[in-house]
Design an enzyme around this catalytic site. Structure first.
Site, PDB file in Angstrom:
ATOM      1  N   ALA A   1      26.568  42.844 -20.174  1.00 31.53           N
ATOM      2  CA  ALA A   1      25.248  42.866 -19.544  1.00 31.53           C
ATOM      3  C   ALA A   1      24.221  42.307 -20.518  1.00 31.53           C
ATOM      4  CB  ALA A   1      24.881  44.304 -19.179  1.00 31.53           C
TER       5      ALA A   1
ATOM      6  N   GLY B   1      30.282  44.445 -19.730  1.00 31.57           N
ATOM      7  CA  GLY B   1      30.252  44.011 -18.328  1.00 31.57           C
ATOM      8  C   GLY B   1      31.174  42.838 -18.071  1.00 31.57           C
TER       9      GLY B   1
ATOM     10  N   GLU C   1      34.392  44.355 -17.498  1.00 34.68           N
ATOM     11  CA  GLU C   1      34.345  45.050 -16.198  1.00 34.68           C
ATOM     12  C   GLU C   1      34.538  44.055 -15.052  1.00 34.68           C
ATOM     13  OE1 GLU C   1      31.562  48.910 -16.587  1.00 34.68           O
ATOM     14  OE2 GLU C   1      30.605  47.039 -17.261  1.00 34.68           O
TER      15      GLU C   1
ATOM     16  N   GLU D   1      30.224  49.026 -25.432  1.00 32.44           N
ATOM     17  CA  GLU D   1      28.943  49.612 -25.010  1.00 32.44           C
ATOM     18  C   GLU D   1      28.439  50.697 -25.962  1.00 32.44           C
ATOM     19  OE1 GLU D   1      30.510  47.886 -21.141  1.00 32.44           O
ATOM     20  OE2 GLU D   1      31.331  48.733 -22.985  1.00 32.44           O
TER      21      GLU D   1
HETATM   22  N1  T1G Z   1      22.879  40.538 -24.230  1.00 31.92           N
HETATM   23  C1  T1G Z   1      21.905  39.669 -24.587  1.00 31.92           C
HETATM   24  N2  T1G Z   1      22.043  38.717 -25.570  1.00 31.92           N
HETATM   25  C2  T1G Z   1      23.231  38.659 -26.171  1.00 31.92           C
HETATM   26  C3  T1G Z   1      24.305  39.533 -25.851  1.00 31.92           C
HETATM   27  C4  T1G Z   1      24.087  40.508 -24.822  1.00 31.92           C
HETATM   28  N3  T1G Z   1      25.032  41.358 -24.421  1.00 31.92           N
HETATM   29  N4  T1G Z   1      25.347  39.219 -26.649  1.00 31.92           N
HETATM   30  C5  T1G Z   1      24.943  38.184 -27.424  1.00 31.92           C
HETATM   31  N5  T1G Z   1      23.684  37.853 -27.139  1.00 31.92           N
HETATM   32  C6  T1G Z   1      22.893  36.773 -27.762  1.00 31.92           C
HETATM   33  C7  T1G Z   1      22.537  37.064 -29.217  1.00 31.92           C
HETATM   34  O1  T1G Z   1      21.386  37.838 -29.319  1.00 31.92           O
HETATM   35  C8  T1G Z   1      22.349  35.669 -29.777  1.00 31.92           C
HETATM   36  O2  T1G Z   1      21.077  35.241 -29.398  1.00 31.92           O
HETATM   37  C9  T1G Z   1      23.380  34.857 -29.015  1.00 31.92           C
HETATM   38  O3  T1G Z   1      23.701  35.615 -27.832  1.00 31.92           O
HETATM   39  C10 T1G Z   1      24.662  34.633 -29.781  1.00 31.92           C
HETATM   40  O4  T1G Z   1      25.155  35.884 -30.214  1.00 31.92           O
HETATM   41  C11 T1G Z   1      27.087  47.088 -17.767  1.00 31.92           C
HETATM   42  C12 T1G Z   1      26.158  48.176 -20.231  1.00 31.92           C
HETATM   43  C13 T1G Z   1      29.512  38.052 -27.965  1.00 31.92           C
HETATM   44  C14 T1G Z   1      30.808  38.616 -29.966  1.00 31.92           C
HETATM   45  O5  T1G Z   1      27.968  44.666 -26.845  1.00 31.92           O
HETATM   46  O6  T1G Z   1      29.119  41.250 -29.803  1.00 31.92           O
HETATM   47  O7  T1G Z   1      27.841  45.183 -20.916  1.00 31.92           O
HETATM   48  O8  T1G Z   1      20.091  34.942 -31.623  1.00 31.92           O
HETATM   49  O9  T1G Z   1      24.843  35.468 -32.682  1.00 31.92           O
HETATM   50  O10 T1G Z   1      28.423  35.899 -33.595  1.00 31.92           O
HETATM   51  O11 T1G Z   1      28.858  48.113 -18.802  1.00 31.92           O
HETATM   52  O12 T1G Z   1      27.146  38.464 -29.625  1.00 31.92           O
HETATM   53  O13 T1G Z   1      21.067  33.005 -30.427  1.00 31.92           O
HETATM   54  O14 T1G Z   1      18.968  34.105 -29.585  1.00 31.92           O
HETATM   55  O15 T1G Z   1      26.108  37.470 -31.830  1.00 31.92           O
HETATM   56  O16 T1G Z   1      29.376  34.356 -31.833  1.00 31.92           O
HETATM   57  C15 T1G Z   1      28.113  44.928 -24.130  1.00 31.92           C
HETATM   58  C16 T1G Z   1      27.399  41.974 -27.726  1.00 31.92           C
HETATM   59  C17 T1G Z   1      26.742  44.878 -23.545  1.00 31.92           C
HETATM   60  C18 T1G Z   1      28.544  42.371 -26.890  1.00 31.92           C
HETATM   61  C19 T1G Z   1      29.221  36.671 -29.979  1.00 31.92           C
HETATM   62  N6  T1G Z   1      28.360  43.707 -24.883  1.00 31.92           N
HETATM   63  N7  T1G Z   1      27.539  40.639 -28.291  1.00 31.92           N
HETATM   64  O17 T1G Z   1      29.050  36.782 -31.347  1.00 31.92           O
HETATM   65  O18 T1G Z   1      27.076  35.158 -31.583  1.00 31.92           O
HETATM   66  S1  T1G Z   1      26.422  46.361 -22.666  1.00 31.92           S
HETATM   67  C20 T1G Z   1      28.262  43.682 -26.207  1.00 31.92           C
HETATM   68  C21 T1G Z   1      28.386  40.410 -29.331  1.00 31.92           C
HETATM   69  C22 T1G Z   1      27.286  46.174 -21.188  1.00 31.92           C
HETATM   70  C23 T1G Z   1      27.973  47.091 -19.008  1.00 31.92           C
HETATM   71  C24 T1G Z   1      27.307  47.353 -20.298  1.00 31.92           C
HETATM   72  C25 T1G Z   1      28.363  39.044 -29.921  1.00 31.92           C
HETATM   73  C26 T1G Z   1      29.481  38.119 -29.417  1.00 31.92           C
HETATM   74  P1  T1G Z   1      20.266  34.274 -30.318  1.00 31.92           P
HETATM   75  P2  T1G Z   1      25.770  36.064 -31.684  1.00 31.92           P
HETATM   76  P3  T1G Z   1      28.535  35.484 -32.186  1.00 31.92           P
END
Ligand code: T1G
Length: 688
Positions: free
Chosen positions: A60, A99, A102, A122
């Site tokens: 998400a 997500g 999911e 999450e």
């Molecule tokens: N939401 C918004 N922006 C995100 C994002 C996210 N989930 N994940 C990454 N970004 C942006 C980040 O800020 C950066 O932006 C760019 O993408 C590149 O990321 C309903 C509630 C995927 C392994 O916890 O672990 O789903 O700085 O520098 O090193 O159940 O990003 O370029 O402007 O980190 O290659 C769960 C979080 C959400 C994964 C990539 N998901 N992301 O790593 O690049 S909660 C996460 C990561 C959810 C549902 C629930 C990593 C990555 P900018 P990066 P990277």
């Protein structure tokens, strides 16, 4: 368009296209829901879902979490996919997280590429899966695996996902493979929501809670996730979804989730200030002066980033020690499966240790990690300046010493910069990049380029004693020694800070690093120390007694048989004696009182650091305290935490404490300004 769709005959191709990592925002949700309707209207026989770029979907869009969720909501979109008469196949290349996982689990089939990952992180953002993950994952992988994946947030690689039956197969080209899937076989796969939930298993649930109690004691989300998984084991799928959703929505607006989001985005925003216009020097061959633990860790980090590293030592014993230390790290990484034999060989081929400075004549960067003495460092820099190209950048890994004084010894002080790594240098993510008065933009740019190459979190700091991190640490330790002298014990102080969220309190931590380092610093500061500032002599007495910590078998604690810490009555007596000599009344501080004093002391010092422009912004101080000094990540770092207390309340309490000691508790002008204007530290601007 965040979601594109096309069909070839009766096969639909839907692609999530929301760079850079296909975060699932409102437009992606809408696009997916539209695609379900589209596929049904065309009576397609399958939909192959993939993600454009380097991710399937990273979850998400966490940037949306600060506002009320917009329709369509992800649970509804995924139910539409899961319940559709057109089977969807998730063709996963790259990461499928939160997500994203999911979505994949709502599809009838999952095909992963060998390098892809799938997981539910999450809880690392202080929330729980909010779109069916707590109900679909147990149905696919069983209760034990689901508890593990969701409560710990660790992703699976493709091979482990296959073993866990989370993916049907692993193929180089998942989209192509999805096209080849036999239609009858596809039709026989039961929609995930219709699968039976696993049996309730008291023991598994208890074990999962016990693991969480150890691994993330203070965090709310992991336990909440286990509660929701448990709730879903004995009720129908669709009755469990609202329970999950309610928990997700409640947690996402909570303090811990806000703090963890803050750190998530702060980490990604840690980039070179736009004001720096110069280009970095070419990073290929890098010289490291000193092959002790720190130098070897830095050299290994360079090798791991694919760079060439040469350690310079003063004699052959030093060279042998450097080789041993680097080999130790290579070995440990091999044993942990972090690198392959081939990679280890490649590291060794790019590594050298020598006394011969001429071997680094082509290096455009040198990092000095020699003994923490100004004279030693000046000597090293003189040699480097004569050996390396004149455009080369000369960096020091000093933790405290004055970079301006060091730079002033060189014909061109602009090439000098501080690159302050944290031990172990190949593991700790923080890198303090210290700008001297004369440091050039090219040197700064080189520091940030190196930080990026080493996948570090780079934070720019100005020159002062201890830069950002160690200056706050020194005030933290001083406040700890003060409550110790005035009535507490190391045990009570450590217990209080562990309850606050630190993995280890200040006294046990210092026993690990050694009391002699801080002692040497106090001696270095004797000449400049404010005579009006109260001085706590206990630590000096400890050093006089040879109690330097674990390395001498005893420090603030004793470690009988090298095991866990035990109280040392001699240490307690030292404090009683010193407070008696100082005619100090001893107070029985509560854990809360101890924590309050140590945290407020740090906040006040950090506010001065921000006010003086040593740190560029409060966010950088949060990164330093979390990634360098163990400040609880789920509190968002020191300044984020301070804003939860409010500058007004902090100033009021500091004023009370300054009644006890007007010097130590002198309120930072920046805090005063924030309190007066009702602004957060996060928005505060330095006065300098
Ligand atoms: N939401 C918004 N922006 C995100 C994002 C996210 N989930 N994940 C990454 N970004 C942006 C980040 O800020 C950066 O932006 C760019 O993408 C590149 O990321 C309903 C509630 C995927 C392994 O916890 O672990 O789903 O700085 O520098 O090193 O159940 O990003 O370029 O402007 O980190 O290659 C769960 C979080 C959400 C994964 C990539 N998901 N992301 O790593 O690049 S909660 C996460 C990561 C959810 C549902 C629930 C990593 C990555 P900018 P990066 P990277």
């Amino acid at each position: 368009m965040s979601v594109t769709k096309r069909n070839e005959a009766d096969v639909g191709y839907v692609e999530i296209d929301n760079p850079p990592v296909n975060a699932i925002g409102q437009s992606v949700r809408q696009g997916l829901l539209d695609a379900v309707r589209w596929a049904e209207e065309l009576h397609l026989t399958r939909v192959i879902l993939s993600g454009k770029g380097r991710a399937f979907a990273a979850g998400a869009d966490a940037r949306e979490f600060d506002s009320a969720p917009l329709e369509p909501h992800l649970p509804d979109v995924l139910n539409a996919i899961d319940e559709s008469f057109v089977p969807w196949i998730a063709a996963i290349d790259g990461v499928a997280l939160g997500g994203g996982a999911e979505i994949a689990m709502a599809c009838r089939m999952r095909i992963m590429s060998p390098k892809s990952q799938i997981g539910m992180p999450e809880v690392t953002l202080g929330v729980i899966p909010g779109a069916g993950g707590t109900q679909r994952l147990p149905r696919l992988v069983g209760l034990a695996k689901a508890l593990d994946m969701i409560s710990l947030g660790k992703p699976l690689n493709a091979a482990d996902a296959l073993a866990a039956k989370l993916t049907h197969t692993v193929e180089d080209d998942p989209v192509e493979e999805a096209y080849m899937v036999n239609t009858e076989e596809l039709g026989c796969i039961v929609p995930t929501w219709e699968l039976p939930a696993p049996e309730h298993d008291k023991e598994l649930l208890a074990n999962a809670r016990a693991t969480i109690a150890k691994k993330s004691p203070n965090q709310i989300a992991p336990n909440r996730a286990i509660d929701v998984i448990e709730a879903g084991l004995s009720i129908p799928f669709h009755d469990a979804l609202p329970i999950e959703r309610a928990a997700f929505l409640e947690l996402k607006t909570g303090e811990q989730a806000r703090a963890l989001r803050h750190i998530f985005f702060a980490e990604r925003a840690a980039k070179m200030p736009e004001t720096i216009k110069a280009d970095p020097v070419a990073l290929d061959h890098i010289a490291v002066v000193g092959g002790g633990t720190m130098g070897a860790g830095i050299a290994y980090a360079l090798l791991n980033a694919g760079l060439r590293a040469t350690i310079l030592e003063t004699d052959e014993d030093g060279v042998a020690r450097a080789q041993t230390n680097v080999e130790k790290v290579i070995d440990a990484s091999l044993k942990r499966g972090l690198i392959s034999d081939a990679r280890a060989q490649d590291h060794r081929a790019r590594f050298n240790a020598t006394t011969d400075y001429t071997t680094v004549g082509d290096a455009m960067l040198a990092i000095e990690a020699a003994f923490e003495s100004m004279e030693v460092k000046k000597d090293v820099f003189a040699k480097l300046a004569m050996t390396l190209p004149k455009e080369a950048i000369l960096a020091t890994n000093t933790s405290y010493l004055d970079i301006n004084e060091l730079a002033a010894t060189l014909p061109d002080p602009s090439r000098v910069i501080g690159l302050h790594f944290f031990a172990p240098a190949h593991i700790m993510k923080l890198l303090e990049i210290v700008r001297g008065d004369k440091t050039s933009d090219a040197a700064i740019a080189t520091g940030f380029a190196l930080g990026k190459a080493l996948r570090k979190i780079p934070v720019l700091a100005g020159v002062c004693d201890g830069f950002i991190g160690n200056r706050i640490l020194a005030r933290y330790r001083e406040a700890a020694d003060t409550v110790f002298m005035d009535g507490s014990t190391p045990w009570e102080v450590d217990e209080a800070m562990e309850a606050f969220g630190y993995a280890m309190g200040p006294y046990e931590a210092q026993d690990l690093s050694g009391l002699d380092i801080a002692h040497a610093n106090r001696r270095r500061q004797d000449a400049t120390r404010d005579p009006n500032r109260r001085y706590i002599p206990i630590a000096d007495r400890m050093v006089e007694l040879g109690k330097l910590g674990r390395k001498t078998g005893a420090g603030w604690y004793r470690y009988p048989g090298g095991n866990g810490k035990v109280d040392d009555p001699i240490v307690a007596d030292l404090a009683i004696e010193e407070s008696h000599l100082a005619k100090r009344e001893r107070t029985d501080y509560s854990g809360e009182q101890i924590t309050e004093r140590l945290v407020l002391a740090m906040i006040n010092e950090a506010a001065d650091i921000l006010d003086e422009g040593i740190a560029h912004n409060a966010r950088d101080i949060d990164l330093v305290t979390v990634f360098g000094y163990g400040f609880p990540r789920w509190r968002g770092g020191l300044m984020h935490h301070a804003d939860t207390l409010s500058a007004k309340a902090i100033v009021a309490r500091l004023r009370e404490l300054s009644q006890e000691d007007a010097v130590a508790w002198k309120v930072s002008p920046l805090l005063e300004r924030c309190a007066e204007r009702g602004i957060n530290l996060a928005d505060a601007a330095p006065s300098k």
